[in-house]
Motif scaffolding. Sequence first.
Motif, PDB file in Angstrom:
ATOM      1  N   ARG A  20       0.831  -1.213   0.000  1.00 12.94           N
ATOM      2  CA  ARG A  20       0.000   0.000   0.000  1.00 12.94           C
ATOM      3  C   ARG A  20       0.861   1.256   0.000  1.00 12.94           C
ATOM      4  N   LYS A  46      -4.764   1.508  -6.579  1.00 13.37           N
ATOM      5  CA  LYS A  46      -5.099   1.146  -5.199  1.00 13.37           C
ATOM      6  C   LYS A  46      -5.011  -0.371  -5.047  1.00 13.37           C
ATOM      7  N   ASP A 118      -3.607   8.527   3.020  1.00 15.85           N
ATOM      8  CA  ASP A 118      -3.482   7.087   2.839  1.00 15.85           C
ATOM      9  C   ASP A 118      -2.105   6.598   3.262  1.00 15.85           C
TER      10      ASP A 118
END
Length: 149
Positions: A20, A46, A118
């Motif tokens: 990620r 993503k 994020d």
Amino acid sequence: MSLGNIFDIAGSGMTAQSLRLNTTASNIANAETASSSTDEAYRARKPVFSAIQQNMMNQDGFGSGWGPEGAASAGVQVDGVVESDAQLQMRYEPNHPAANEDGYVYYPNVNVVEEMADMMSSSRSFEMNVDVMNTAKSMMQRILTLGQS
């Protein structure tokens, strides 16, 4: 579930959060990449995660009651990396070297603020998995010292 499974679960979480972080870094690095067409423009990526289900069966064949149908989570797996469907940014910049014949340049659909949030979230999740491993390690060391005194 044994105490040793905690290392596998936390390790899979660390691997997932590392991926990620890498996709977030790639998105931020390409946030201002210009292109002359929508096909060539970079799109935000993503990762998609899912829980690895471990069937926790009792000796009599019935579930242990952990989650639906006796399934318990045994970690996280990466199912893939998908591109965002959000619309690309189209700007009128006729003097840009990547401008098309109408003078438009296409920029990626990357929101840098969202990507930074994020990144912070994945960094904290990675740290949490490290803390879980350290706690499990100290618990195991403590168990080993119980019979010594």
